[in-house]
Design a protein around this motif. Structure first.
Motif, PDB file in Angstrom:
ATOM      1  N   PRO A   1       9.009  71.329 -21.950  1.00 21.95           N
ATOM      2  CA  PRO A   1       9.502  72.708 -21.755  1.00 21.95           C
ATOM      3  C   PRO A   1      10.983  72.856 -22.123  1.00 21.95           C
ATOM      4  O   PRO A   1      11.845  72.200 -21.519  1.00 21.95           O
ATOM      5  N   PRO A   2      11.307  73.698 -23.105  1.00 22.52           N
ATOM      6  CA  PRO A   2      12.722  73.934 -23.453  1.00 22.52           C
ATOM      7  C   PRO A   2      13.532  74.494 -22.290  1.00 22.52           C
ATOM      8  O   PRO A   2      14.760  74.362 -22.266  1.00 22.52           O
ATOM      9  N   GLU A   3      12.864  75.131 -21.322  1.00 28.18           N
ATOM     10  CA  GLU A   3      13.563  75.699 -20.165  1.00 28.18           C
ATOM     11  C   GLU A   3      14.288  74.633 -19.347  1.00 28.18           C
ATOM     12  O   GLU A   3      15.190  74.950 -18.557  1.00 28.18           O
ATOM     13  N   LYS A   4      13.899  73.370 -19.535  1.00 30.09           N
ATOM     14  CA  LYS A   4      14.544  72.270 -18.812  1.00 30.09           C
ATOM     15  C   LYS A   4      15.826  71.781 -19.496  1.00 30.09           C
ATOM     16  O   LYS A   4      16.599  71.029 -18.902  1.00 30.09           O
ATOM     17  N   ILE A   5      16.046  72.196 -20.730  1.00 31.11           N
ATOM     18  CA  ILE A   5      17.219  71.707 -21.469  1.00 31.11           C
ATOM     19  C   ILE A   5      18.527  72.096 -20.783  1.00 31.11           C
ATOM     20  O   ILE A   5      19.423  71.244 -20.637  1.00 31.11           O
ATOM     21  N   PRO A   6      18.707  73.355 -20.333  1.00 29.59           N
ATOM     22  CA  PRO A   6      19.966  73.682 -19.644  1.00 29.59           C
ATOM     23  C   PRO A   6      20.203  72.825 -18.404  1.00 29.59           C
ATOM     24  O   PRO A   6      21.350  72.425 -18.135  1.00 29.59           O
ATOM     25  N   GLU A   7      19.155  72.528 -17.642  1.00 28.37           N
ATOM     26  CA  GLU A   7      19.299  71.666 -16.473  1.00 28.37           C
ATOM     27  C   GLU A   7      19.783  70.272 -16.898  1.00 28.37           C
ATOM     28  O   GLU A   7      20.652  69.667 -16.244  1.00 28.37           O
ATOM     29  N   MET A   8      19.226  69.758 -17.977  1.00 30.00           N
ATOM     30  CA  MET A   8      19.651  68.455 -18.491  1.00 30.00           C
ATOM     31  C   MET A   8      21.098  68.517 -18.980  1.00 30.00           C
ATOM     32  O   MET A   8      21.890  67.593 -18.756  1.00 30.00           O
TER      33      MET A   8
ATOM     34  N   GLN B   1      28.130  66.849 -15.877  1.00 25.85           N
ATOM     35  CA  GLN B   1      28.581  66.186 -14.653  1.00 25.85           C
ATOM     36  C   GLN B   1      28.909  64.706 -14.875  1.00 25.85           C
ATOM     37  O   GLN B   1      29.365  64.023 -13.957  1.00 25.85           O
ATOM     38  N   GLY B   2      28.620  64.189 -16.072  1.00 27.65           N
ATOM     39  CA  GLY B   2      28.992  62.814 -16.385  1.00 27.65           C
ATOM     40  C   GLY B   2      27.837  61.873 -16.652  1.00 27.65           C
ATOM     41  O   GLY B   2      28.062  60.699 -16.990  1.00 27.65           O
ATOM     42  N   TYR B   3      26.601  62.356 -16.537  1.00 25.96           N
ATOM     43  CA  TYR B   3      25.448  61.496 -16.848  1.00 25.96           C
ATOM     44  C   TYR B   3      25.320  61.375 -18.366  1.00 25.96           C
ATOM     45  O   TYR B   3      25.407  62.363 -19.092  1.00 25.96           O
ATOM     46  N   GLU B   4      25.079  60.145 -18.827  1.00 26.99           N
ATOM     47  CA  GLU B   4      25.045  59.900 -20.269  1.00 26.99           C
ATOM     48  C   GLU B   4      23.626  59.901 -20.844  1.00 26.99           C
ATOM     49  O   GLU B   4      23.437  60.091 -22.042  1.00 26.99           O
ATOM     50  N   ILE B   5      22.626  59.666 -20.000  1.00 25.10           N
ATOM     51  CA  ILE B   5      21.226  59.812 -20.390  1.00 25.10           C
ATOM     52  C   ILE B   5      20.515  60.612 -19.303  1.00 25.10           C
ATOM     53  O   ILE B   5      20.570  60.245 -18.129  1.00 25.10           O
TER      54      ILE B   5
ATOM     55  N   SER C   1       8.960  59.686 -21.201  1.00 23.35           N
ATOM     56  CA  SER C   1       8.624  60.524 -22.354  1.00 23.35           C
ATOM     57  C   SER C   1       9.768  60.431 -23.354  1.00 23.35           C
ATOM     58  O   SER C   1      10.834  59.868 -23.070  1.00 23.35           O
ATOM     59  N   ASP C   2       9.552  60.997 -24.532  1.00 20.95           N
ATOM     60  CA  ASP C   2      10.613  61.067 -25.538  1.00 20.95           C
ATOM     61  C   ASP C   2      11.568  62.222 -25.266  1.00 20.95           C
ATOM     62  O   ASP C   2      12.576  62.376 -25.961  1.00 20.95           O
ATOM     63  N   PHE C   3      11.241  63.050 -24.283  1.00 23.25           N
ATOM     64  CA  PHE C   3      12.047  64.214 -23.936  1.00 23.25           C
ATOM     65  C   PHE C   3      13.258  63.756 -23.122  1.00 23.25           C
ATOM     66  O   PHE C   3      13.146  63.458 -21.932  1.00 23.25           O
ATOM     67  N   LYS C   4      14.412  63.658 -23.782  1.00 25.94           N
ATOM     68  CA  LYS C   4      15.603  63.200 -23.069  1.00 25.94           C
ATOM     69  C   LYS C   4      16.873  63.676 -23.762  1.00 25.94           C
ATOM     70  O   LYS C   4      16.874  63.939 -24.966  1.00 25.94           O
ATOM     71  N   LEU C   5      17.912  63.791 -22.971  1.00 29.27           N
ATOM     72  CA  LEU C   5      19.236  64.143 -23.488  1.00 29.27           C
ATOM     73  C   LEU C   5      20.108  62.901 -23.452  1.00 29.27           C
ATOM     74  O   LEU C   5      20.092  62.151 -22.471  1.00 29.27           O
ATOM     75  N   MET C   6      20.885  62.699 -24.514  1.00 31.53           N
ATOM     76  CA  MET C   6      21.744  61.521 -24.614  1.00 31.53           C
ATOM     77  C   MET C   6      23.142  61.915 -25.064  1.00 31.53           C
ATOM     78  O   MET C   6      23.300  62.761 -25.949  1.00 31.53           O
ATOM     79  N   ASP C   7      24.126  61.306 -24.461  1.00 33.27           N
ATOM     80  CA  ASP C   7      25.513  61.477 -24.862  1.00 33.27           C
ATOM     81  C   ASP C   7      25.729  60.877 -26.256  1.00 33.27           C
ATOM     82  O   ASP C   7      24.986  59.989 -26.685  1.00 33.27           O
ATOM     83  N   ARG C   8      26.748  61.344 -26.945  1.00 34.10           N
ATOM     84  CA  ARG C   8      27.030  60.839 -28.289  1.00 34.10           C
ATOM     85  C   ARG C   8      27.251  59.330 -28.287  1.00 34.10           C
ATOM     86  O   ARG C   8      26.854  58.638 -29.229  1.00 34.10           O
ATOM     87  N   ARG C   9      27.849  58.791 -27.209  1.00 39.68           N
ATOM     88  CA  ARG C   9      28.072  57.345 -27.142  1.00 39.68           C
ATOM     89  C   ARG C   9      26.750  56.588 -27.145  1.00 39.68           C
ATOM     90  O   ARG C   9      26.618  55.540 -27.775  1.00 39.68           O
ATOM     91  N   VAL C  10      25.746  57.115 -26.459  1.00 40.77           N
ATOM     92  CA  VAL C  10      24.425  56.491 -26.423  1.00 40.77           C
ATOM     93  C   VAL C  10      23.768  56.582 -27.800  1.00 40.77           C
ATOM     94  O   VAL C  10      23.186  55.611 -28.296  1.00 40.77           O
ATOM     95  N   VAL C  11      23.871  57.745 -28.422  1.00 39.25           N
ATOM     96  CA  VAL C  11      23.294  57.952 -29.754  1.00 39.25           C
ATOM     97  C   VAL C  11      23.887  56.971 -30.758  1.00 39.25           C
ATOM     98  O   VAL C  11      23.165  56.339 -31.543  1.00 39.25           O
TER      99      VAL C  11
ATOM    100  N   THR D   1      17.467  61.952 -13.936  1.00 38.59           N
ATOM    101  CA  THR D   1      16.116  62.356 -14.346  1.00 38.59           C
ATOM    102  C   THR D   1      15.865  63.824 -14.014  1.00 38.59           C
ATOM    103  O   THR D   1      16.436  64.372 -13.064  1.00 38.59           O
ATOM    104  N   VAL D   2      15.019  64.423 -14.810  1.00 36.09           N
ATOM    105  CA  VAL D   2      14.557  65.794 -14.587  1.00 36.09           C
ATOM    106  C   VAL D   2      13.041  65.781 -14.712  1.00 36.09           C
ATOM    107  O   VAL D   2      12.508  65.325 -15.735  1.00 36.09           O
ATOM    108  N   GLU D   3      12.344  66.240 -13.697  1.00 36.07           N
ATOM    109  CA  GLU D   3      10.884  66.253 -13.729  1.00 36.07           C
ATOM    110  C   GLU D   3      10.362  67.499 -14.447  1.00 36.07           C
ATOM    111  O   GLU D   3      10.974  68.571 -14.383  1.00 36.07           O
ATOM    112  N   PHE D   4       9.232  67.339 -15.135  1.00 29.56           N
ATOM    113  CA  PHE D   4       8.601  68.488 -15.787  1.00 29.56           C
ATOM    114  C   PHE D   4       7.090  68.292 -15.823  1.00 29.56           C
ATOM    115  O   PHE D   4       6.592  67.165 -15.767  1.00 29.56           O
ATOM    116  N   ASP D   5       6.379  69.406 -15.871  1.00 24.20           N
ATOM    117  CA  ASP D   5       4.932  69.385 -16.053  1.00 24.20           C
ATOM    118  C   ASP D   5       4.630  69.528 -17.531  1.00 24.20           C
ATOM    119  O   ASP D   5       5.195  70.389 -18.211  1.00 24.20           O
ATOM    120  N   VAL D   6       3.744  68.686 -18.035  1.00 27.51           N
ATOM    121  CA  VAL D   6       3.353  68.775 -19.445  1.00 27.51           C
ATOM    122  C   VAL D   6       2.562  70.066 -19.652  1.00 27.51           C
ATOM    123  O   VAL D   6       1.528  70.283 -19.016  1.00 27.51           O
TER     124      VAL D   6
END
Length: 304
Positions: A97-104, A110-114, A152-162, A188-193
């Motif tokens: 769900p793209p709606e979870k992207i702002p939460e991520m 806040q400082g989380y890198e993944i 899942s492959d659904f994740k946000l990563m900081d540029r340093r991680v990338v 982590t952010v939970e989502f329903d498929v």
């Protein structure tokens, strides 16, 4: 800026819906972003649709492969092309769900890198496919030592991680595992498929099995060690049966049944030896592929 990476293979129906949904969500949250579609050698009209959307929207970029290289190659191509301070990988079919992207994104601020998207449910799948997926993730969790049962492959990563991921020289990297293996500060952010918005799933039980074999061997040496464990157990069993056969013969009991049992056991040993050689051969083949130094993918066209 946030880079949203969308690998796509034969997703001509889903591409426009995906672009509209993501843009509405992120514009609504005042998040500066770019949307990068990676066409993984699609057979349909996927690339033409990406090109058309990119010509109308400066925030949309596109990369087209010369042939089908697989989802992992698509993800790494998107990471390589990204310009954002953080990157999100998301499926094109909107099951993530793209709606979870702002939460991520807020967690990243806040400082989380993944920021991992973890599945609270798998959605509507056949019972057989669910069981196959459960078995796959249990096996790969044990083989890699990383709990991937809800990953899942659904994740946000900081540029340093990338940048860390892109610096890895291996060509057959398993994105879901290596992005966990690198460490860094995680949330982590939970989502329903969700249901697919259009088209059909490209993942059959057979393809899931091939995916499992490919990625387990790419990330872990467990199968080779497992073959050794089986060999040790067979040696122990052979010693026990041999002692039993000698004792049985010494006592004058009929040896025909024992002979047939030993013959069957020899066939079993032969099968295990061939299986073990096959496992070793698979690793040798993977090593051969890596040493050839061919690229993960070949780009045939880009837009924006």
């Amino acid at each position: 800026m946030l880079s949203v990476i969308v690998p796509a293979y034969n997703e001509e129906q889903a591409i426009p819906i995906m672009a509209e949904t993501v843009s509405n969500v992120l514009f609504g949250e005042n998040i500066e972003f770019e949307l990068i579609f990676i066409d993984d050698g699609s057979d349909d009209n996927t690339w033409n649709i990406i090109r058309a959307l990119a010509k109308k929207n400066d925030f949309i970029r596109g990369v087209s492969f010369s042939r089908h290289f697989g989802k992992e190659a698509g993800i790494f191509a998107g990471l390589y092309e990204s310009k954002g301070d953080a990157c999100v990988v998301i499926d094109c079919d909107l099951q993530h769900p793209p709606e979870k992207i702002p939460e991520m994104y807020r967690l990243w601020e806040q400082g989380y890198e993944i920021v991992e998207g973890v599945k609270s449910s798998r959605g509507s799948e056949s019972k057989f496919h669910k069981n196959a997926a459960k078995t796959f993730y249990s096996l790969i969790s044990k083989a890699t030592g990383i709990d991937m049962r809800r990953a899942s492959d659904f994740k946000l990563m900081d540029r340093r991680v990338v940048d860390t991921l892109l610096d890895m020289p291996e060509k057959k990297a398993f994105f879901r595992a290596v992005s966990s293996w690198v460490g860094y500060k995680k949330a982590t952010v939970e989502f329903d498929v969700a249901e697919r918005v259009a088209g059909e799933s490209k993942w059959s039980t057979r393809s899931l099995g091939k995916y499992a074999i490919s990625n387990i061997t790419a990330f872990s040496s467990f199968p080779i060690r497992f073959a050794s464990y089986i060999g040790c157990m067979m040696i122990a069993a052979f010693i026990v049966i041999g002692i039993f056969a000698i004792c049985n013969t010494a006592m004058g009991n009929g040896g025909v049944g024992m002979f047939l049992g030993l013959l069957c056991f020899m066939f079993l040993i032969g099968g295990i030896i061939l299986l073990s050689l096959g496992i070793v051969g698979y690793y040798v083949a993977r090593t051969y592929e890596e040493t050839k130094g061919r690229p993960r993918y070949i780009v045939s066209d880009t837009v924006n």
